[in-house]
Motif scaffolding. Sequence first.
Motif, PDB file in Angstrom:
ATOM      1  N   GLU A   1      -0.163 -12.750   3.280  1.00 16.68           N
ATOM      2  CA  GLU A   1       0.724 -11.680   2.693  1.00 16.68           C
ATOM      3  C   GLU A   1       1.093 -11.023   4.351  1.00 16.68           C
ATOM      4  N   CYS A   2       2.182 -10.455   4.106  1.00 14.55           N
ATOM      5  CA  CYS A   2       2.869  -9.599   5.141  1.00 14.55           C
ATOM      6  C   CYS A   2       2.866  -9.958   6.789  1.00 14.55           C
TER       7      CYS A   2
ATOM      8  N   MET B   1       4.673   1.356  -6.888  1.00 16.23           N
ATOM      9  CA  MET B   1       4.893   1.254  -5.311  1.00 16.23           C
ATOM     10  C   MET B   1       6.483   1.554  -5.205  1.00 16.23           C
TER      11      MET B   1
ATOM     12  N   ASN C   1      -0.356   2.168   1.465  1.00 16.28           N
ATOM     13  CA  ASN C   1      -0.963   0.903   1.954  1.00 16.28           C
ATOM     14  C   ASN C   1       0.230   0.182   3.097  1.00 16.28           C
ATOM     15  N   ASP C   2       0.509  -1.097   3.157  1.00 17.96           N
ATOM     16  CA  ASP C   2       1.060  -1.522   4.211  1.00 17.96           C
ATOM     17  C   ASP C   2       2.250  -0.597   4.687  1.00 17.96           C
TER      18      ASP C   2
ATOM     19  N   TRP D   1      -3.876   2.882  -5.985  1.00 15.57           N
ATOM     20  CA  TRP D   1      -2.527   1.917  -5.894  1.00 15.57           C
ATOM     21  C   TRP D   1      -1.639   1.848  -7.094  1.00 15.57           C
TER      22      TRP D   1
ATOM     23  N   ARG E   1       6.516 -12.956  -1.274  1.00 12.05           N
ATOM     24  CA  ARG E   1       6.725 -11.582  -1.199  1.00 12.05           C
ATOM     25  C   ARG E   1       6.626 -11.203   0.469  1.00 12.05           C
ATOM     26  N   ASP E   2       7.083 -10.301   0.731  1.00 16.75           N
ATOM     27  CA  ASP E   2       6.939  -9.551   1.944  1.00 16.75           C
ATOM     28  C   ASP E   2       7.814  -9.974   3.141  1.00 16.75           C
TER      29      ASP E   2
ATOM     30  N   TYR F   1      -5.176  -4.031   8.474  1.00 19.34           N
ATOM     31  CA  TYR F   1      -4.592  -5.141   7.307  1.00 19.34           C
ATOM     32  C   TYR F   1      -2.988  -4.786   7.724  1.00 19.34           C
TER      33      TYR F   1
ATOM     34  N   GLN G   1       4.185   1.286   2.035  1.00 23.05           N
ATOM     35  CA  GLN G   1       3.852   1.206   0.575  1.00 23.05           C
ATOM     36  C   GLN G   1       3.247   2.657  -0.055  1.00 23.05           C
TER      37      GLN G   1
ATOM     38  N   PHE H   1       7.741  -3.367  -3.183  1.00 26.46           N
ATOM     39  CA  PHE H   1       6.787  -4.019  -2.418  1.00 26.46           C
ATOM     40  C   PHE H   1       7.312  -4.032  -0.856  1.00 26.46           C
ATOM     41  N   SER H   2       6.381  -4.804   0.038  1.00 23.67           N
ATOM     42  CA  SER H   2       6.630  -4.791   1.274  1.00 23.67           C
ATOM     43  C   SER H   2       7.624  -5.494   1.675  1.00 23.67           C
TER      44      SER H   2
ATOM     45  N   TRP I   1      -8.765  -4.051   1.301  1.00 25.03           N
ATOM     46  CA  TRP I   1      -8.665  -3.939  -0.062  1.00 25.03           C
ATOM     47  C   TRP I   1      -9.930  -3.799  -0.941  1.00 25.03           C
TER      48      TRP I   1
END
Length: 503
Positions: free
Chosen positions: A223-224, A81, A53-54, A78, A171-172, A286, A70, A110-111, A308
């Motif tokens: 997110e992100c 990670m 993913n990301d 998923w 996060r991220d 995304y 990710q 995670f990211s 997602w």
Amino acid sequence: KFKMNSNDPVRVNLSPDNTACCREMKLSDTFDTTNREKFRPVYHFSPLYGWMNDPNGMVYKDGEYHLFYQHNPYGSKWGNMNWGHAISKDLINWEYRSDAITPDAFGTIFSGSAVVDHNNTAGFGAGAIIAIYTQNGDRQVQSIAYSTDNGRTFTKYADNPVLVSEARDFRDPKVFWYEGTKRWIMVLAVGQEMQFFSSPNLKNWTFESSFGKGQGAHGNVWECPDLFELPVEGTNEKKWVLLCSLGDGPFGDSATQYFVGTFNGKEFVNESPSKTKWMDWGKDHYATVTWCDAPDNRRIAIAWMSNWQYANDVPTSQYRSPNSVPRDLSLFTVDGETYLQSAPSPELLKLRDVSKKRSFKVNGTRIIKDMIADNEGAYEIELTIENQHADVIGLRLYNDKGEEVDMQYNMTEKKFSMDRRKSGDVGFNENFPMLTWTAIESGKDELKLRLFVDKSSVEAFGDGGRFVMTNQVFPSEPYTHIDFYSKGGAYKVDSFVIYKLKK
Ligand code: FRU
């Protein structure tokens, strides 16, 4: 078959049904793989094995673009990670590396982002690449790891984590150097807002401010993040752009929104609090983030090309989900409002192989069968269209199985749309069949469109990237034909060029 460039082991999942079947491969091993899946993209980056993913930790150093991501190296859904890793000199050809950062007692990886510490602020050595990432364990914490060999190996900082909180979604981290205060800035996604922290050394972080309440789209967590400054086209001005991905996009779940405003090292202020702005009007774009330290002050973005809602269900097995093509970002203003423009990165021109060019008028339907010889489903179409009173300017990519992607400029309603409801396999998830659309600037009679088609995606860039639409498709065979059609009047295709795109 594939080649590895170092003796780092790579874990390989060889089971199509995603059971826990995993092998460690070393440089000395050679093996055949059935990995050339039908939908694996020809020129988009996809993981060699397993789930992606990301995009993470995108940083440029010494002529190399690093892309971390990710990654689940054990299977194509998923979980577990890690930070996968690939390196490129040109954003087009990627060398797969083994996973760069792997889980430990603080949790899975995670990211996050990566920077070059030119001034040795952290004490790991001048020019070290430092990764800042979330660990997902009992709670979400931020940790760092450094590399003094240009990203080939990473060492985790002994005093991790460097930032903790009681917040559940924390996060991220996106980190960059802010010259104004001579501090590192971290933007972090915390529930439904973004929080800003600053640090002299990437180890000790001070909370500065938060942003988000009453701004833009909400729904599900934010997110992100990404935050950067860009010049505004046609002016001497610069503005700050804050990217924010969230699960409440215009067509359901995953999408990236952005805010334009000011940032002073402590606080971001959105100049248009009542507006929601989307980076891409498709369903599959995304976690958009940009490269740190890219040459020539370029701001290059890349996104995860999935959603997602159905990412775990798409009909691939050895891998899941590619990235979008890279895009160069800039700002333009219409009626006093500043927007992001996402142009296909110029490196993509390198992919162009055989081309064919034509021009013609469309009044009714114009069918072009077998657009290009040996069409493997990887091509670019570049169009310049002059409208001569048509209400609808349509084009349909299709194959002999009757599967199609239909695109329309509706000149009366000032909209561009892409319909993938009959694009091939659409039944794996009820949220997949979809028509996506966006408003287009009014009063234009000359339309420019670039379409990047790969085995399982269509990315449309209108007006040099003033609007963008990214959608996955899963046709049983490539779309080899195109129909141009008009409704309510004629239009002229001044130039229709199709390029076969190289691997
Ligand atoms: C976004 C995201 C991030 C998180 C990562 C986990 O797609 O949910 O917020 O760090 O994926 O894989």
